[in-house]
Design a protein around this motif. Structure first.
Motif, PDB file in Angstrom:
ATOM      1  N   THR A 125       0.811  -1.215   0.000  1.00 37.39           N
ATOM      2  CA  THR A 125       0.000   0.000   0.000  1.00 37.39           C
ATOM      3  C   THR A 125       0.848   1.270   0.000  1.00 37.39           C
ATOM      4  O   THR A 125       0.361   2.334  -0.363  1.00 37.39           O
ATOM      5  CB  THR A 125      -0.936   0.024   1.222  1.00 37.39           C
ATOM      6  N   GLU A 126       2.107   1.174   0.412  1.00 39.03           N
ATOM      7  CA  GLU A 126       2.983   2.349   0.494  1.00 39.03           C
ATOM      8  C   GLU A 126       3.908   2.479  -0.715  1.00 39.03           C
ATOM      9  O   GLU A 126       4.510   3.536  -0.930  1.00 39.03           O
ATOM     10  CB  GLU A 126       3.851   2.260   1.757  1.00 39.03           C
ATOM     11  N   ALA A 127       4.021   1.421  -1.508  1.00 40.69           N
ATOM     12  CA  ALA A 127       5.042   1.369  -2.547  1.00 40.69           C
ATOM     13  C   ALA A 127       4.863   2.427  -3.627  1.00 40.69           C
ATOM     14  O   ALA A 127       5.847   2.912  -4.198  1.00 40.69           O
ATOM     15  CB  ALA A 127       5.070  -0.024  -3.175  1.00 40.69           C
ATOM     16  N   LEU A 128       3.632   2.793  -3.923  1.00 39.88           N
ATOM     17  CA  LEU A 128       3.392   3.745  -5.008  1.00 39.88           C
ATOM     18  C   LEU A 128       4.032   5.091  -4.737  1.00 39.88           C
ATOM     19  O   LEU A 128       4.591   5.731  -5.642  1.00 39.88           O
ATOM     20  CB  LEU A 128       1.881   3.906  -5.225  1.00 39.88           C
ATOM     21  N   GLU A 129       3.983   5.544  -3.484  1.00 39.30           N
ATOM     22  CA  GLU A 129       4.467   6.877  -3.134  1.00 39.30           C
ATOM     23  C   GLU A 129       5.842   6.890  -2.475  1.00 39.30           C
ATOM     24  O   GLU A 129       6.454   7.946  -2.349  1.00 39.30           O
ATOM     25  CB  GLU A 129       3.463   7.560  -2.190  1.00 39.30           C
ATOM     26  N   ASP A 130       6.318   5.734  -2.059  1.00 38.56           N
ATOM     27  CA  ASP A 130       7.575   5.670  -1.303  1.00 38.56           C
ATOM     28  C   ASP A 130       8.592   4.837  -2.076  1.00 38.56           C
ATOM     29  O   ASP A 130       8.486   3.613  -2.154  1.00 38.56           O
ATOM     30  CB  ASP A 130       7.314   5.050   0.078  1.00 38.56           C
ATOM     31  N   VAL A 131       9.591   5.495  -2.626  1.00 37.90           N
ATOM     32  CA  VAL A 131      10.539   4.805  -3.492  1.00 37.90           C
ATOM     33  C   VAL A 131      11.373   3.783  -2.723  1.00 37.90           C
ATOM     34  O   VAL A 131      11.714   2.714  -3.267  1.00 37.90           O
ATOM     35  CB  VAL A 131      11.447   5.828  -4.215  1.00 37.90           C
ATOM     36  N   GLU A 132      11.716   4.048  -1.473  1.00 41.57           N
ATOM     37  CA  GLU A 132      12.535   3.104  -0.716  1.00 41.57           C
ATOM     38  C   GLU A 132      11.758   1.826  -0.412  1.00 41.57           C
ATOM     39  O   GLU A 132      12.301   0.719  -0.498  1.00 41.57           O
ATOM     40  CB  GLU A 132      13.020   3.755   0.585  1.00 41.57           C
ATOM     41  N   ILE A 133      10.497   1.978  -0.063  1.00 45.29           N
ATOM     42  CA  ILE A 133       9.660   0.795   0.177  1.00 45.29           C
ATOM     43  C   ILE A 133       9.447   0.050  -1.139  1.00 45.29           C
ATOM     44  O   ILE A 133       9.499  -1.189  -1.178  1.00 45.29           O
ATOM     45  CB  ILE A 133       8.324   1.202   0.816  1.00 45.29           C
ATOM     46  N   ARG A 134       9.230   0.788  -2.217  1.00 41.68           N
ATOM     47  CA  ARG A 134       9.041   0.156  -3.530  1.00 41.68           C
ATOM     48  C   ARG A 134      10.286  -0.626  -3.931  1.00 41.68           C
ATOM     49  O   ARG A 134      10.193  -1.746  -4.456  1.00 41.68           O
ATOM     50  CB  ARG A 134       8.702   1.216  -4.574  1.00 41.68           C
ATOM     51  N   ASN A 135      11.454  -0.065  -3.690  1.00 44.79           N
ATOM     52  CA  ASN A 135      12.696  -0.764  -4.030  1.00 44.79           C
ATOM     53  C   ASN A 135      12.874  -2.028  -3.197  1.00 44.79           C
ATOM     54  O   ASN A 135      13.335  -3.065  -3.701  1.00 44.79           O
ATOM     55  CB  ASN A 135      13.889   0.164  -3.827  1.00 44.79           C
ATOM     56  N   SER A 136      12.520  -1.949  -1.912  1.00 41.96           N
ATOM     57  CA  SER A 136      12.606  -3.133  -1.048  1.00 41.96           C
ATOM     58  C   SER A 136      11.649  -4.219  -1.531  1.00 41.96           C
ATOM     59  O   SER A 136      11.997  -5.404  -1.566  1.00 41.96           O
ATOM     60  CB  SER A 136      12.279  -2.750   0.398  1.00 41.96           C
ATOM     61  N   LEU A 137      10.462  -3.802  -1.913  1.00 48.20           N
ATOM     62  CA  LEU A 137       9.461  -4.740  -2.407  1.00 48.20           C
ATOM     63  C   LEU A 137       9.957  -5.437  -3.672  1.00 48.20           C
ATOM     64  O   LEU A 137       9.901  -6.669  -3.785  1.00 48.20           O
ATOM     65  CB  LEU A 137       8.169  -3.966  -2.691  1.00 48.20           C
ATOM     66  N   ALA A 138      10.475  -4.652  -4.615  1.00 46.94           N
ATOM     67  CA  ALA A 138      10.954  -5.217  -5.873  1.00 46.94           C
ATOM     68  C   ALA A 138      12.135  -6.157  -5.649  1.00 46.94           C
ATOM     69  O   ALA A 138      12.207  -7.243  -6.240  1.00 46.94           O
ATOM     70  CB  ALA A 138      11.339  -4.092  -6.832  1.00 46.94           C
ATOM     71  N   ALA A 139      13.067  -5.752  -4.797  1.00 45.34           N
ATOM     72  CA  ALA A 139      14.238  -6.589  -4.531  1.00 45.34           C
ATOM     73  C   ALA A 139      13.838  -7.903  -3.860  1.00 45.34           C
ATOM     74  O   ALA A 139      14.387  -8.965  -4.183  1.00 45.34           O
ATOM     75  CB  ALA A 139      15.229  -5.830  -3.653  1.00 45.34           C
ATOM     76  N   GLY A 140      12.896  -7.833  -2.939  1.00 46.98           N
ATOM     77  CA  GLY A 140      12.449  -9.046  -2.262  1.00 46.98           C
ATOM     78  C   GLY A 140      11.766 -10.011  -3.208  1.00 46.98           C
ATOM     79  O   GLY A 140      12.016 -11.231  -3.168  1.00 46.98           O
ATOM     80  N   PHE A 141      10.928  -9.489  -4.092  1.00 46.15           N
ATOM     81  CA  PHE A 141      10.254 -10.355  -5.064  1.00 46.15           C
ATOM     82  C   PHE A 141      11.255 -10.966  -6.045  1.00 46.15           C
ATOM     83  O   PHE A 141      11.118 -12.127  -6.442  1.00 46.15           O
ATOM     84  CB  PHE A 141       9.174  -9.576  -5.820  1.00 46.15           C
ATOM     85  N   ARG A 142      12.249 -10.181  -6.447  1.00 44.70           N
ATOM     86  CA  ARG A 142      13.280 -10.732  -7.336  1.00 44.70           C
ATOM     87  C   ARG A 142      14.037 -11.865  -6.655  1.00 44.70           C
ATOM     88  O   ARG A 142      14.341 -12.892  -7.284  1.00 44.70           O
ATOM     89  CB  ARG A 142      14.265  -9.635  -7.758  1.00 44.70           C
ATOM     90  N   ALA A 143      14.335 -11.692  -5.385  1.00 48.61           N
ATOM     91  CA  ALA A 143      15.046 -12.736  -4.646  1.00 48.61           C
ATOM     92  C   ALA A 143      14.192 -13.993  -4.529  1.00 48.61           C
ATOM     93  O   ALA A 143      14.700 -15.119  -4.678  1.00 48.61           O
ATOM     94  CB  ALA A 143      15.425 -12.222  -3.259  1.00 48.61           C
ATOM     95  N   MET A 144      12.901 -13.819  -4.265  1.00 52.84           N
ATOM     96  CA  MET A 144      12.009 -14.973  -4.171  1.00 52.84           C
ATOM     97  C   MET A 144      11.925 -15.701  -5.506  1.00 52.84           C
ATOM     98  O   MET A 144      12.019 -16.939  -5.575  1.00 52.84           O
ATOM     99  CB  MET A 144      10.611 -14.523  -3.741  1.00 52.84           C
ATOM    100  N   ASP A 145      11.761 -14.945  -6.596  1.00 52.99           N
ATOM    101  CA  ASP A 145      11.722 -15.556  -7.922  1.00 52.99           C
ATOM    102  C   ASP A 145      13.017 -16.328  -8.199  1.00 52.99           C
ATOM    103  O   ASP A 145      12.983 -17.440  -8.742  1.00 52.99           O
ATOM    104  CB  ASP A 145      11.545 -14.477  -8.998  1.00 52.99           C
ATOM    105  N   ALA A 146      14.148 -15.732  -7.824  1.00 51.04           N
ATOM    106  CA  ALA A 146      15.438 -16.376  -8.080  1.00 51.04           C
ATOM    107  C   ALA A 146      15.579 -17.677  -7.304  1.00 51.04           C
ATOM    108  O   ALA A 146      16.129 -18.668  -7.824  1.00 51.04           O
ATOM    109  CB  ALA A 146      16.575 -15.422  -7.719  1.00 51.04           C
ATOM    110  N   ASP A 147      15.084 -17.710  -6.077  1.00 53.60           N
ATOM    111  CA  ASP A 147      15.178 -18.929  -5.270  1.00 53.60           C
ATOM    112  C   ASP A 147      14.341 -20.050  -5.880  1.00 53.60           C
ATOM    113  O   ASP A 147      14.790 -21.207  -5.975  1.00 53.60           O
ATOM    114  CB  ASP A 147      14.719 -18.654  -3.837  1.00 53.60           C
ATOM    115  N   PHE A 148      13.117 -19.718  -6.298  1.00 54.14           N
ATOM    116  CA  PHE A 148      12.278 -20.731  -6.946  1.00 54.14           C
ATOM    117  C   PHE A 148      12.899 -21.173  -8.284  1.00 54.14           C
ATOM    118  O   PHE A 148      12.916 -22.363  -8.606  1.00 54.14           O
ATOM    119  CB  PHE A 148      10.865 -20.191  -7.179  1.00 54.14           C
ATOM    120  N   GLU A 149      13.401 -20.215  -9.047  1.00 54.87           N
ATOM    121  CA  GLU A 149      13.983 -20.550 -10.348  1.00 54.87           C
ATOM    122  C   GLU A 149      15.169 -21.496 -10.188  1.00 54.87           C
ATOM    123  O   GLU A 149      15.318 -22.457 -10.967  1.00 54.87           O
ATOM    124  CB  GLU A 149      14.422 -19.282 -11.072  1.00 54.87           C
TER     125      GLU A 149
END
Length: 213
Positions: A125-149
């Motif tokens: 809910t905060e990612a749209l307006e908060d770049v630091e939270i958005r970056n954390s969200l994106a990095a975490g999802f990339r890490a999760m995708d990489a682990d499954f891959e």
């Protein structure tokens, strides 16, 4: 008159710290988890941690800095749980279910009320307006995708998946299933129903196993 020599080396400087940083961070995380970032006040965090505002500022910085630290700690814990579940020599379907069961254990870790995923419940809910939270969200999802891959690549090499299976695509499907479970847990869907959802997703994903029609 001879002055008495004071042994300054034997006396600690400053007041001793009256809190445990990890305990304080965990309690702050629980507070954010219940109401979200915006709806949680610094006074509520102070009450939960037993620290006053000056102590909070000294230990963690402002509310935003504290939240980012809580978010980073949650990602570390969550990703570690997934990696542990996917590791080892378990068959692919068992490894995936272990990962989803580990997630469910986190989402239902509060006996009074299932909280779902801290990331989904507070950061999205905060990612749209908060770049630091958005970056954390994106990095975490990339890490999760990489682990499954990585796990799907191993499965393909071992013949558990078809030779032409796409580990990256399957990883995104596995991650999306994790996120769906997180949202539904927050919405109050029973744990048993979410476990069944995970099993169905694993069946679909493992339909790409070698020899499947």
């Amino acid at each position: 008159m001879v002055q008495k020599k004071i042994d300054t080396e034997s006396k600690p400087r400053g007041r001793p710290r009256a809190y445990d940083p990890q305990t304080a961070l965990r309690r702050a995380t629980d507070t954010f988890w219940r109401a979200g970032y915006s709806a949680t006040s610094l006074d509520e965090i102070a009450a939960a941690t037993g620290m006053n505002r000056p102590s909070l500022y000294a230990a963690f910085g402002d509310k935003h800095a504290l939240y980012l630290e809580a978010l980073a700690a949650y990602w570390q814990m969550s990703l570690a749980a997934t990696r542990e579940a996917l590791a080892g020599d378990h068959p692919l379907d068992q490894a995936l279910m272990r990962a989803y069961e580990a997630a469910l254990s986190i989402y239902f870790s509060d006996d009074s009320s299932p909280r779902g995923c801290f990331v989904i419940g507070t950061a999205v809910t905060e990612a749209l307006e908060d770049v630091e939270i958005r970056n954390s969200l994106a990095a975490g999802f990339r890490a999760m995708d990489a682990d499954f891959e990585a796990r799907f690549r191993i499965a393909r090499e071992k013949g558990e998946l078809k030779a032409d299976a796409d580990p990256a695509a399957l990883a995104m499907l596995a991650s999306a299933t994790m996120q769906t479970i997180a949202i539904r847990a927050r919405a109050g869907v029973p744990r048993a129903e979410l476990r069944a959802l995970a099993r169905n997703a694993v069946t679909v994903i493992c339909g790409q196993r070698a020899g499947a029609i």
